[in-house]
Design a protein around this motif. Structure first.
Motif, short mmCIF file in Angstrom:
data_model
loop_
_atom_site.label_atom_id
_atom_site.label_comp_id
_atom_site.label_asym_id
_atom_site.label_seq_id
_atom_site.Cartn_x
_atom_site.Cartn_y
_atom_site.Cartn_z
N GLY A 148 8.72 9.69 12.58
CA GLY A 148 9.22 9.11 11.34
C GLY A 148 8.69 7.70 11.16
O GLY A 148 8.38 7.02 12.13
N SER A 149 8.53 7.27 9.91
CA SER A 149 8.06 5.92 9.59
C SER A 149 6.68 5.71 10.22
O SER A 149 5.79 6.52 10.00
N LEU A 150 6.48 4.63 10.99
CA LEU A 150 5.21 4.44 11.69
C LEU A 150 4.85 5.67 12.51
O LEU A 150 3.68 6.04 12.62
N GLY A 151 5.86 6.32 13.11
CA GLY A 151 5.60 7.55 13.87
C GLY A 151 5.03 8.63 12.96
O GLY A 151 4.10 9.35 13.35
N GLY A 152 5.53 8.72 11.75
CA GLY A 152 5.02 9.69 10.79
C GLY A 152 3.60 9.36 10.34
O GLY A 152 2.79 10.26 10.08
N MET A 153 3.27 8.06 10.27
CA MET A 153 1.90 7.68 9.92
C MET A 153 0.93 8.16 11.00
O MET A 153 -0.17 8.63 10.70
N GLN A 154 1.37 8.05 12.27
CA GLN A 154 0.54 8.57 13.36
C GLN A 154 0.38 10.08 13.24
O GLN A 154 -0.72 10.62 13.45
N VAL A 155 1.46 10.78 12.88
CA VAL A 155 1.40 12.23 12.70
C VAL A 155 0.34 12.59 11.66
O VAL A 155 -0.49 13.49 11.87
N LEU A 156 0.34 11.86 10.55
CA LEU A 156 -0.61 12.14 9.47
C LEU A 156 -2.03 11.79 9.90
O LEU A 156 -2.99 12.49 9.54
N ASP A 210 -0.53 23.16 16.00
CA ASP A 210 -0.16 24.21 15.05
C ASP A 210 0.51 23.63 13.80
O ASP A 210 0.44 24.24 12.73
N SER A 211 1.19 22.50 13.97
CA SER A 211 2.02 22.03 12.86
C SER A 211 2.28 20.53 12.98
O SER A 211 2.06 19.92 14.04
N ILE A 212 2.76 19.95 11.91
CA ILE A 212 3.18 18.55 11.92
C ILE A 212 4.53 18.41 11.22
O ILE A 212 4.86 19.18 10.31
N ILE A 213 5.29 17.41 11.67
CA ILE A 213 6.56 17.06 11.04
C ILE A 213 6.53 15.55 10.81
O ILE A 213 6.49 14.77 11.76
N ALA A 214 6.52 15.14 9.54
CA ALA A 214 6.41 13.71 9.22
C ALA A 214 7.56 13.31 8.29
O ALA A 214 7.74 13.91 7.24
N MET A 215 8.34 12.31 8.71
CA MET A 215 9.53 11.89 7.94
C MET A 215 9.42 10.43 7.50
O MET A 215 8.91 9.59 8.24
N ALA A 216 9.98 10.14 6.34
CA ALA A 216 10.12 8.75 5.87
C ALA A 216 8.82 7.99 6.05
O ALA A 216 8.78 6.90 6.60
N THR A 217 7.74 8.59 5.57
CA THR A 217 6.44 8.00 5.86
C THR A 217 5.47 8.21 4.71
O THR A 217 5.84 8.71 3.65
N GLY A 218 4.23 7.81 4.93
CA GLY A 218 3.20 7.96 3.93
C GLY A 218 1.83 7.79 4.56
O GLY A 218 1.71 7.45 5.74
N CYS A 219 0.80 8.00 3.75
CA CYS A 219 -0.57 7.83 4.23
C CYS A 219 -1.03 6.39 4.09
O CYS A 219 -2.14 6.04 4.47
N ALA A 220 -0.19 5.56 3.52
CA ALA A 220 -0.45 4.14 3.38
C ALA A 220 0.89 3.49 3.06
O ALA A 220 1.72 4.11 2.38
N VAL A 221 1.10 2.27 3.52
CA VAL A 221 2.33 1.55 3.18
C VAL A 221 2.21 1.06 1.75
O VAL A 221 1.23 0.39 1.41
N PRO A 222 3.17 1.39 0.87
CA PRO A 222 3.12 0.86 -0.50
C PRO A 222 3.27 -0.67 -0.51
O PRO A 222 3.71 -1.26 0.47
N VAL A 223 2.91 -1.26 -1.64
CA VAL A 223 2.81 -2.72 -1.72
C VAL A 223 4.11 -3.43 -1.34
O VAL A 223 4.07 -4.51 -0.73
N LEU A 263 -5.23 6.41 4.36
CA LEU A 263 -6.07 7.60 4.53
C LEU A 263 -6.92 7.88 3.30
O LEU A 263 -8.06 8.32 3.42
N ALA A 264 -6.38 7.62 2.12
CA ALA A 264 -7.15 7.87 0.89
C ALA A 264 -8.36 6.95 0.84
O ALA A 264 -9.46 7.36 0.48
N GLU A 265 -8.17 5.68 1.22
CA GLU A 265 -9.27 4.72 1.24
C GLU A 265 -10.29 5.10 2.31
O GLU A 265 -11.50 5.06 2.09
N GLN A 266 -9.76 5.49 3.47
CA GLN A 266 -10.62 5.77 4.62
C GLN A 266 -11.50 7.01 4.42
O GLN A 266 -12.66 7.03 4.82
N PHE A 267 -10.93 8.03 3.77
CA PHE A 267 -11.65 9.30 3.62
C PHE A 267 -12.11 9.55 2.19
O PHE A 267 -12.68 10.60 1.91
#
Lengths: 363, 363
Positions: free
Chosen positions: A151-159, A170-183, A283-287
């Motif tokens: 979750g959170s930073l942990g979820g960013m690592q998952v992504l 096989d799978s991922i579980i990501a909570m309270a997170t995103g592919c980038a921290v909003p402003v 991730l969007a910027e990176q890829f």
């Protein structure tokens, strides 16, 4: 929680050749503190990696002894018969590079100088966190994971795992997170960093000979707390209430307590580095696009977001959901109504356990 | 704004007998800086008092000269032909006690010591602000007002006026405000104050011999900016964009610019005092209920709130509306959709002018 189990002591992997950070620096030797929970089965097919958030450690679940008052940080979710069921799964959690809980960190002694790394410690990225976990799995001989959760930073690592090593799990579980921290989150992180850096006793990060806790870290933590709490939770827990018969607001007293507690446990150099690592991930910027970031990811995906989380709003999970769905991924997004804001993933186990249990059962 | 007029220079009222603060201290002599705009009519029946917010001054409208680049803080609303029309109204604005723009303030020289008041300056309440304005009106011989208008802290003064002097004015206009600061605002004010107070160079408030601007005030102002900006505005203005070819986030660069600018204009002792004054006001607590607070208020009331304002959410205005309506007051509440958060009342004159113009026209 009477039902938490007795956890094994923390373990350590020592990379004598060192760990090379994304920005080019190498620290050698480099220690990675980790813990494991449950039993790895014979064909090593039941492992789940759990990634921790900003202030946590490798101690994800259980108690070290009967009298241990504080169980691991995700003890409500991980345990025998719990959402991540140790009767079935072998769970691994590693302390991330930069964090002060066992893995070589800014406060660790540099053998070359006999002094803490301090300001010379690298600024770790989320990729560094993932790479350190990959190195650990390699050493443990685990070549495949049932899931990766956080979750959170942990979820960013998952992504980031899904983007970098899409075939490893096989799978991922990501909570309270995103592919980038909003402003908004970036802005509060920046302000927290400036508070720490403007504490005269911070001395650019080389403050370890000073025995006093840093006031800057205490106040920065208060800013952090504000970003984890929803407006509803603030109103319910504190409102405009005063402390006892004084004119001090209860929220002020709470801030001071939490600030002192945190500054006694955590380290300012770690705090600014881990938050900066979060801010840098995009991730969007990176890829190029999110679809490109997850181009090779085909595993089942569970995204959980909370309607009162304003650090990672529900829309962040929706963006990921859309990108994965466009790529044909079996993605499930559970937007959950809660009152505890960003921290819901660490508080409301009655809310997060059912979707996690169901998801893992469906694999 | 080419259409702003040339304002008269600031004026000053000197209270030789001093000003007595709510908490008991008296400062003598005490100077109140004020400005007036437009012409008072013969029967002194066209006066409108305008109350300023945290960082503003008595200079509510107009420019001091043709080349003056920055007009008064509410120049978009106050002027000839504007929402508060100087062809009809005589507008008065006084710099509030504690603010550093002309009224005797913490940085002012105490004649008894020849040094700035500094830490010995009282902590003004919203009632002090209202009382200072009442004293000014008395000296100007103005015994009745057409209206009192203000936003944010200015709006809190407007509401305190309605509670303390309900027979002195025909109407009130209060924007982006409330009868008490909700807990989120209090929390950010407290954090800002701790940032300032933990700056070693603040020296408990007696820092005036130090020629350098206080870093603590700069960083505290960044916290303030976050509370004035909506999530939408942050995303639109900055997002995750970087500054030029650097890795610095644009929001970081903006913070530094605004922090430096503010610390060059404002004073740390003033900042913590004025915010604390806001936090202490609570009309429901002071009078028992909001209905009691407005028990004698019978004038027409215009409340304007903004849906992206999270410092004073729309619900705060609704509470006031309900209380006034219960008391039989002719109250109009305009919840306005905006993207500029709390600061909308200082930015979007196209949104606030029509209801103000219509309201004043209806008196």
């Amino acid at each position: 929680m009477q039902d938490s189990f007795i956890a094994a002591p923390p373990k350590e992997l020592v990379l004598e050749e060192g760990f090379r950070f994304s920005h080019g620096e190498t620290i050698a030797p480099f220690r990675i503190a980790y813990e494991t929970f449950g039993e790895l089965n014979a064909d090593k097919s039941n492992a789940i990696l759990v990634c921790h958030a900003l202030s946590a450690s490798a101690h994800a679940a259980g108690r070290y002894s009967e009298g241990d008052e504080k169980p691991g940080w995700w003890d409500g979710l991980i345990g025998y018969g719990k959402g991540i069921d140790l009767d079935k799964y072998f769970v691994i959690c590693a302390n991330l590079p930069g964090s002060p809980f066992g893995t070589t960190a800014p406060h660790s002694i540099d053998p070359a100088t006999g002094k803490p790394y301090g300001s010379r410690y690298p600024w770790p990225t989320i990729e560094d966190m993932v790479h350190s976990q990959k190195l650990l799995l390699d050493r443990l001989g685990i070549t495949h994971l049932r899931s990766i959760a956080g979750g959170s930073l942990g979820g960013m690592q998952v992504l980031m795992w899904a983007a970098l090593y899409p075939e490893l799990m096989d799978s991922i579980i990501a909570m309270a997170t995103g592919c980038a921290v909003p402003v908004q989150g970036i802005a509060w992180h920046i302000i927290g960093r400036k508070i720490i850096e403007s504490d005269a006793r911070f001395r650019g990060g080389d403050y370890y000979e000073d025995p006093e806790p840093l006031r800057g870290l205490q106040v920065a933590r208060m800013v952090g707390h504000m970003t984890y709490l929803s407006a509803e939770a603030l109103q319910r827990k504190f409102g405009r209430r005063r402390r006892g018969t004084t004119r001090q607001f209860e929220i002020d007293s709470y801030f001071e307590h939490q600030g002192r507690k945190f500054a006694g446990l955590y380290d300012a150099n770690s705090y600014i580095r881990v938050q900066a690592g979060m801010d840098e991930m995009d991730l969007a910027e990176q890829f190029g696009t999110l679809e490109e970031a997850f181009a090779k990811w085909r595993g089942k995906s569970l995204l959980i977001s909370f309607d009162t989380d304003w650090l990672f709003p529900v829309e962040e999970a929706e963006r990921i959901e859309t990108a994965m769905r466009t790529n044909g991924v079996d993605v499930r997004h559970e937007p959950i109504a809660s009152t505890n804001g960003h921290d819901t993933f660490l508080i409301d186990y009655d809310l997060i356990t059912p979707p996690v249990r169901q998801f893992l059962g469906s694999l």
